[in-house]
Scaffold this motif. Structure first.
Motif, PDB file in Angstrom:
ATOM      1  N   SER A   1      12.721  -9.456  11.255  1.00 25.79           N
ATOM      2  CA  SER A   1      12.954 -10.030   9.924  1.00 25.79           C
ATOM      3  C   SER A   1      12.956 -11.563   9.925  1.00 25.79           C
ATOM      4  CB  SER A   1      14.248  -9.495   9.323  1.00 25.79           C
ATOM      5  OG  SER A   1      15.343  -9.806  10.152  1.00 25.79           O
TER       6      SER A   1
ATOM      7  N   LEU B   1       2.576 -13.943   9.129  1.00 29.08           N
ATOM      8  CA  LEU B   1       2.307 -13.426  10.470  1.00 29.08           C
ATOM      9  C   LEU B   1       1.930 -11.951  10.461  1.00 29.08           C
ATOM     10  CD1 LEU B   1       5.214 -15.213  12.359  1.00 29.08           C
ATOM     11  CD2 LEU B   1       2.795 -15.840  12.301  1.00 29.08           C
ATOM     12  N   GLY B   2       2.393 -11.200   9.474  1.00 23.72           N
ATOM     13  CA  GLY B   2       2.066  -9.783   9.394  1.00 23.72           C
ATOM     14  C   GLY B   2       0.567  -9.557   9.263  1.00 23.72           C
TER      15      GLY B   2
ATOM     16  N   LEU C   1      -1.015 -10.258  12.655  1.00 21.41           N
ATOM     17  CA  LEU C   1      -0.696  -9.204  13.609  1.00 21.41           C
ATOM     18  C   LEU C   1      -1.482  -7.934  13.302  1.00 21.41           C
ATOM     19  CD1 LEU C   1       1.020  -8.360  16.049  1.00 21.41           C
ATOM     20  CD2 LEU C   1       2.767  -7.599  14.427  1.00 21.41           C
TER      21      LEU C   1
ATOM     22  N   PHE D   1      10.840 -13.386  11.010  1.00 25.68           N
ATOM     23  CA  PHE D   1       9.458 -13.851  10.902  1.00 25.68           C
ATOM     24  C   PHE D   1       8.777 -13.394   9.610  1.00 25.68           C
ATOM     25  CE2 PHE D   1      10.627 -13.736  15.339  1.00 25.68           C
ATOM     26  CZ  PHE D   1      10.347 -15.043  15.709  1.00 25.68           C
ATOM     27  N   PHE D   2       9.508 -12.748   8.714  1.00 25.89           N
ATOM     28  CA  PHE D   2       8.947 -12.341   7.425  1.00 25.89           C
ATOM     29  C   PHE D   2       8.601 -13.585   6.610  1.00 25.89           C
ATOM     30  CE2 PHE D   2      11.427  -8.050   6.942  1.00 25.89           C
ATOM     31  CZ  PHE D   2      10.760  -7.547   8.046  1.00 25.89           C
TER      32      PHE D   2
ATOM     33  N   GLY E   1       5.193  -3.829  13.303  1.00 26.45           N
ATOM     34  CA  GLY E   1       6.317  -4.504  12.668  1.00 26.45           C
ATOM     35  C   GLY E   1       6.594  -5.898  13.181  1.00 26.45           C
ATOM     36  N   LEU E   2       7.370  -6.596  12.401  1.00 20.64           N
ATOM     37  CA  LEU E   2       7.855  -7.937  12.727  1.00 20.64           C
ATOM     38  C   LEU E   2       9.377  -7.938  12.632  1.00 20.64           C
ATOM     39  CD1 LEU E   2       5.601 -10.220  10.476  1.00 20.64           C
ATOM     40  CD2 LEU E   2       5.474 -10.003  12.951  1.00 20.64           C
TER      41      LEU E   2
ATOM     42  N   HIS F   1       8.411  -2.534   4.791  1.00 17.01           N
ATOM     43  CA  HIS F   1       8.620  -3.762   4.026  1.00 17.01           C
ATOM     44  C   HIS F   1       7.889  -3.655   2.690  1.00 17.01           C
ATOM     45  CE1 HIS F   1       8.169  -8.000   2.901  1.00 17.01           C
ATOM     46  NE2 HIS F   1       9.269  -8.187   3.620  1.00 17.01           N
TER      47      HIS F   1
ATOM     48  N   GLY G   1       6.249  -9.934  16.867  1.00 16.74           N
ATOM     49  CA  GLY G   1       5.856  -8.670  16.300  1.00 16.74           C
ATOM     50  C   GLY G   1       5.331  -7.740  17.381  1.00 16.74           C
ATOM     51  N   TYR G   2       5.040  -6.533  16.991  1.00 17.88           N
ATOM     52  CA  TYR G   2       4.548  -5.533  17.934  1.00 17.88           C
ATOM     53  C   TYR G   2       3.690  -4.513  17.195  1.00 17.88           C
ATOM     54  CZ  TYR G   2       7.941  -2.439  15.819  1.00 17.88           C
ATOM     55  OH  TYR G   2       8.644  -1.694  14.907  1.00 17.88           O
TER      56      TYR G   2
END
Length: 93
Positions: free
Chosen positions: A22, A29-30, A33, A24-25, A19-20, A58, A1-2
């Motif tokens: 896809s 993790l979102g 992050l 890693f959806f 964002g991540l 998302h 992600g970033y």
């Protein structure tokens, strides 16, 4: 992600991009992050941390933001924003 943080003139920091990939959806993790982005902003001296979201994000983005202490301040409707050009994600011919 970033994520990208942008210092504002009023001593706030906007989470400009977040964002991540896809792949890693759905792994939680979102949330981690976003917490890292917010902590980095506070550590940088922010008096307020904020972001914008839209219907292109998302489906769980708003829920993630609300669960991490953000609150909805304004809701607007309008034409879609044009695709953002980024050196990281630019398509070359």
């Amino acid at each position: 992600g970033y994520f990208e943080l942008e210092h504002q003139a009023d001593t706030s920091i906007e989470i400009k991009c977040f964002g991540l990939l896809s792949d890693f959806f759905g792994q939680g993790l979102g949330g981690h992050l976003l917490t890292a982005a917010v902590n980095r902003a506070w550590d940088a001296g922010a008096k307020r941390v904020w972001l914008r979201t839209c219907s292109h994000d998302h489906a769980h983005a708003l829920s993630n933001y609300l669960h991490r202490g953000f609150r909805l301040v304004e809701q607007t409707t309008g034409p879609p924003h044009p695709a953002r050009e980024s050196a990281l994600f630019r398509t070359f011919p």
